[in-house]
Write a protein that holds these residues in place. Structure first.
Motif, PDB file in Angstrom:
ATOM      1  N   ALA A  19      48.205  42.098  46.177  1.00 22.27           N
ATOM      2  CA  ALA A  19      47.466  43.198  46.636  1.00 22.27           C
ATOM      3  C   ALA A  19      46.981  44.012  45.162  1.00 22.27           C
ATOM      4  O   ALA A  19      47.734  44.985  44.827  1.00 22.27           O
ATOM      5  N   PRO A  20      46.674  43.331  44.300  1.00 26.79           N
ATOM      6  CA  PRO A  20      46.026  43.898  43.162  1.00 26.79           C
ATOM      7  C   PRO A  20      45.299  45.151  43.027  1.00 26.79           C
ATOM      8  O   PRO A  20      44.403  45.219  43.931  1.00 26.79           O
ATOM      9  N   ASP A  21      45.524  46.164  42.161  1.00 27.68           N
ATOM     10  CA  ASP A  21      44.831  47.471  42.039  1.00 27.68           C
ATOM     11  C   ASP A  21      43.325  47.216  41.502  1.00 27.68           C
ATOM     12  O   ASP A  21      43.047  46.066  41.220  1.00 27.68           O
ATOM     13  N   ASP A  22      42.458  48.067  41.703  1.00 27.22           N
ATOM     14  CA  ASP A  22      41.156  48.100  41.163  1.00 27.22           C
ATOM     15  C   ASP A  22      40.877  47.728  39.846  1.00 27.22           C
ATOM     16  O   ASP A  22      40.112  46.864  39.532  1.00 27.22           O
ATOM     17  N   ARG A  23      41.782  47.983  38.921  1.00 24.52           N
ATOM     18  CA  ARG A  23      41.811  47.669  37.370  1.00 24.52           C
ATOM     19  C   ARG A  23      42.102  46.376  37.385  1.00 24.52           C
ATOM     20  O   ARG A  23      41.260  45.530  36.908  1.00 24.52           O
ATOM     21  N   VAL A  24      43.246  45.725  37.966  1.00 26.28           N
ATOM     22  CA  VAL A  24      43.572  44.217  37.647  1.00 26.28           C
ATOM     23  C   VAL A  24      42.677  43.427  38.559  1.00 26.28           C
ATOM     24  O   VAL A  24      42.118  42.386  38.036  1.00 26.28           O
ATOM     25  N   LYS A  25      42.012  43.868  39.698  1.00 23.95           N
ATOM     26  CA  LYS A  25      41.112  42.963  40.403  1.00 23.95           C
ATOM     27  C   LYS A  25      39.652  42.746  39.646  1.00 23.95           C
ATOM     28  O   LYS A  25      39.196  41.780  39.444  1.00 23.95           O
ATOM     29  N   ALA A  26      39.462  43.925  38.870  1.00 26.93           N
ATOM     30  CA  ALA A  26      38.254  43.757  37.980  1.00 26.93           C
ATOM     31  C   ALA A  26      38.585  42.772  36.887  1.00 26.93           C
ATOM     32  O   ALA A  26      37.281  41.884  36.576  1.00 26.93           O
ATOM     33  N   ILE A  27      39.689  42.855  36.243  1.00 31.02           N
ATOM     34  CA  ILE A  27      39.839  41.974  35.100  1.00 31.02           C
ATOM     35  C   ILE A  27      40.012  40.351  35.602  1.00 31.02           C
ATOM     36  O   ILE A  27      39.376  39.802  34.929  1.00 31.02           O
ATOM     37  N   MET A  28      40.465  40.404  36.672  1.00 31.97           N
ATOM     38  CA  MET A  28      40.764  39.096  37.481  1.00 31.97           C
ATOM     39  C   MET A  28      39.082  38.484  37.907  1.00 31.97           C
ATOM     40  O   MET A  28      39.041  37.222  37.234  1.00 31.97           O
ATOM     41  N   THR A  29      38.458  39.120  38.235  1.00 28.72           N
ATOM     42  CA  THR A  29      37.261  38.658  38.624  1.00 28.72           C
ATOM     43  C   THR A  29      36.474  38.471  37.311  1.00 28.72           C
ATOM     44  O   THR A  29      35.777  37.231  37.399  1.00 28.72           O
ATOM     45  N   ASP A  30      36.475  39.086  36.058  1.00 26.84           N
ATOM     46  CA  ASP A  30      35.754  38.715  34.924  1.00 26.84           C
ATOM     47  C   ASP A  30      36.515  37.424  34.180  1.00 26.84           C
ATOM     48  O   ASP A  30      35.674  36.660  33.792  1.00 26.84           O
ATOM     49  N   ALA A  31      37.712  37.366  34.464  1.00 27.27           N
ATOM     50  CA  ALA A  31      38.358  36.200  33.873  1.00 27.27           C
ATOM     51  C   ALA A  31      38.057  34.810  34.526  1.00 27.27           C
ATOM     52  O   ALA A  31      37.743  33.633  34.165  1.00 27.27           O
ATOM     53  N   LEU A  32      37.874  35.016  35.977  1.00 31.95           N
ATOM     54  CA  LEU A  32      37.614  33.959  36.912  1.00 31.95           C
ATOM     55  C   LEU A  32      36.036  33.430  36.520  1.00 31.95           C
ATOM     56  O   LEU A  32      35.784  32.408  36.535  1.00 31.95           O
ATOM     57  N   ALA A  33      35.213  34.289  36.484  1.00 37.18           N
ATOM     58  CA  ALA A  33      33.975  33.698  35.818  1.00 37.18           C
ATOM     59  C   ALA A  33      33.930  33.154  34.542  1.00 37.18           C
ATOM     60  O   ALA A  33      33.059  32.077  34.488  1.00 37.18           O
ATOM     61  N   LEU A  34      34.317  33.617  33.726  1.00 37.48           N
ATOM     62  CA  LEU A  34      34.592  33.055  32.116  1.00 37.48           C
ATOM     63  C   LEU A  34      35.376  31.648  32.337  1.00 37.48           C
ATOM     64  O   LEU A  34      34.989  30.664  31.859  1.00 37.48           O
ATOM     65  N   ALA A  35      36.479  31.615  33.160  1.00 39.05           N
ATOM     66  CA  ALA A  35      37.121  30.411  33.363  1.00 39.05           C
ATOM     67  C   ALA A  35      36.350  29.212  33.935  1.00 39.05           C
ATOM     68  O   ALA A  35      36.363  27.936  33.452  1.00 39.05           O
ATOM     69  N   ASN A  36      35.503  29.627  35.112  1.00 37.68           N
ATOM     70  CA  ASN A  36      34.628  28.751  35.642  1.00 37.68           C
ATOM     71  C   ASN A  36      33.831  28.519  34.972  1.00 37.68           C
ATOM     72  O   ASN A  36      33.432  27.122  34.727  1.00 37.68           O
ATOM     73  N   ALA A  37      33.101  29.262  34.171  1.00 37.66           N
ATOM     74  CA  ALA A  37      31.974  28.881  33.032  1.00 37.66           C
ATOM     75  C   ALA A  37      32.466  27.810  32.003  1.00 37.66           C
ATOM     76  O   ALA A  37      31.661  27.047  31.684  1.00 37.66           O
ATOM     77  N   THR A  38      33.625  28.078  31.635  1.00 42.32           N
ATOM     78  CA  THR A  38      34.317  27.273  30.740  1.00 42.32           C
ATOM     79  C   THR A  38      34.581  25.920  31.268  1.00 42.32           C
ATOM     80  O   THR A  38      34.096  24.922  30.428  1.00 42.32           O
TER      81      THR A  38
END
Length: 532
Positions: A305-324
């Protein structure tokens, strides 16, 4: 008195010298301001400001979330394969068979349309499970983190004669048979297995499917049954189990089914990763790999249950990791991966082996000559592979002639441009294609890394005459294959693979039972060229 004064003076000098601090080496200093990719960071005597500390922790959480994708895409891929089977109604110990071959309706990472796929999943948390394989089979068993467990069929201990494989879970400590089974210990409770069988005479799947359905069995192991000597019972080493026929195996038809087995690259990726962690032993994955996963809140036995801050960071990381990952797959940067000089054909497994660490052994007249371990993982190769491929075994990375299959991938043409589905391309295979079984090309959708879905249905061309006509050779013995949205004039149907004008694509050349001219590179396909 003079002596006392001199002594006190010398002591004072020593004390003053000792109290003088040596200068701090420049290499240890953190400046008051540091310009970085996450912005300017401010420090006071080495202590970050509150704003800088917040930026640094955001960046740290980003790196953990990024690594969680890059390190564990493979596990989520296995999870997605299992979920895809469940979505069409399959249960554990049941079997999916593609009787008329796999077509482009389902999403499977770089599957082919030339062999009969057979697959299923097991749960060994309740006890060992037996997998009986048919003869003339080629397959492997994988665990929940996409690690190789054992080969089955031709590359496995049964050597293509068919055999009984006993898959044992990580927590099982009960009796095991003294013989009659090939025993493999897995580190996870979830097991995926798959295999392929070849068409009879390259044209007819029906007799092979009949053999598969009569010989393939999956059932729970009965301790003390077959494989347990009576002497062990008399010595108090084992109990006696029942000797009964196993229950009938349930088969599901796969040809034409619409199912998705490709790992997601949206938020559900993390949800799938959490499901794996919750269902497997805490020690099933290396602690160094599990560390970043735990750092973003995915911990066995705890709610995710990540909070909003961590969830936003994870979403950004996911997008970059997939793109890479997509960049590594569609635009490989390591020149050592390319199989021929100045070529677009690549296969990095020769350089990295199936564990992405050590080159595969040389096969010489004197025997096998392995390379020494490198001691490091080739991270780009690992990402490239698991982003586009399902299934990893030593059998995919060997130089043995006449056994298994070898692959060459092309994601770009002779001019190093990516393929445009609206254009026409051609490739020529010289005479003497080095295979003892058959060869084929398959075309894939760049986006899904699955077979390209066109009216052709089976996006392949090769030496087999099913499910589409065999390719025809020219008078000089060479064979040219065309890739185009419409069949080029004068080109036989078997020499054309249809592309989609609105889609980019890539292709894999497969050689089944490859021969020495492939390995010594005395035979070489042309580059794929743009045609007028």
């Amino acid at each position: 008195m003079i002596r006392l004064t001199a002594f006190l003076g010398s002591m004072l000098l020593v004390a003053q010298t000792a109290s003088a601090q040596a200068p701090i080496p420049e290499s240890l200093v953190t400046p008051d301001k540091v310009d970085t990719r996450v912005g300017t960071l401010e420090f006071k005597d080495g202590v970050p400001s509150a704003d800088s500390a917040a930026k640094l922790y955001d960046n740290l959480d980003f790196t953990y979330a990024y690594r969680a994708f890059m390190d564990n895409l493979r596990g989520v891929s296995i999870h997605s394969l299992k979920k895809g089977m469940q979505d069409i109604g399959m249960k554990e110990n049941e079997v999916l068979v593609f009787s008329d071959l796999m077509d482009a309706k389902s999403l499977f990472l770089t599957a082919n349309a030339d062999t009969i796929y057979v697959m299923g999943y097991l749960d060994v948390s309740k006890g060992p499970v037996v997998l009986e394989t048919p003869p003339k089979f080629l397959g492997a068993v994988q665990d929940a983190w996409f690690r190789w467990v054992i080969d089955v069929g031709a590359p496995g201990p049964d050597r293509g004669e068919g055999g009984k494989y006993l898959i044992v879970g990580p927590d099982y400590d009960g009796p095991l048979p003294a013989g009659g089974f090939y025993v493999a210990k897995a580190r996870t409770n979830t097991i995926l297995w798959f295999g392929r069988s070849f068409l009879e005479n390259g044209s007819d799947p029906k007799p092979v499917v009949e053999t598969i359905k009569s010989a393939t069995k999956v059932y729970a192991y009965e301790p003390g049954g077959v494989g347990t000597p009576i002497a062990d019972f008399l010595a108090g080493k084992a109990k006696l189990g029942r000797i009964e026929p196993p229950p009938a195996t349930v088969f599901h038809e796969g040809t034409g089914k619409v199912m998705n087995t490709v790992p997601p690259n949206d938020w559900t990726f993390y949800e799938a990763l959490n499901e794996i962690v919750q269902s497997e032993p805490a020690t099933a994955l290396d602690p160094e790999l599990m560390g970043p996963v735990a750092a973003i809140g995915i911990v066995k036995g705890k709610p995710f249950a990540p909070d909003d801050r961590v969830k936003a960071i994870m979403t950004d990381a996911l997008a970059l990791a997939n793109a890479t990952s997509r960049a590594l797959f569609t635009s490989p940067r390591d020149p050592a991966w390319y199989y021929y000089p100045d070529s677009s054909w690549f296969n990095f497994l020769f350089q990295t082996g199936y564990e992405f660490e050590t080159p595969i052994p040389e096969i010489t007249a004197e025997g096998v000559k392995p390379y020494p371990p490198t001691g490091y993982r080739t991270m780009d190769a690992r990402t490239n592979f698991f982003y586009g491929v399902t299934g990893i075994t030593p059998g995919m990375a060997m130089r043995l002639t006449g056994i298994g299959s070898q692959y060459l991938l092309a994601v770009a043409d002779a001019a190093k441009n990516h393929f445009d589905g609206a254009k026409t391309y051609k490739v020529t295979l010289p005479k003497g294609i080095p295979e003892a079984n058959f060869w084929s090309f398959t075309v894939y959708d760049n986006m899904t890394r699955s077979m390209l879905d066109t009216p052709q249905r089976y996006p392949r061309a090769g030496s087999q005459s099913f499910p589409s006509p065999a390719a025809e050779a020219a008078a000089d013995g060479s064979t040219t294959i065309w890739f185009a949205p419409a069949q080029p004039d004068g080109v036989a149907r078997g020499n054309w693979i249809q592309t989609d004008p609105n889609k980019g694509w890539f292709t894999i050349l497969r050689l089944y039972s490859p021969l020495q001219p492939f390995f010594d590179k005395s035979w070489r396909p042309s580059e794929i060229e743009l045609a007028n």
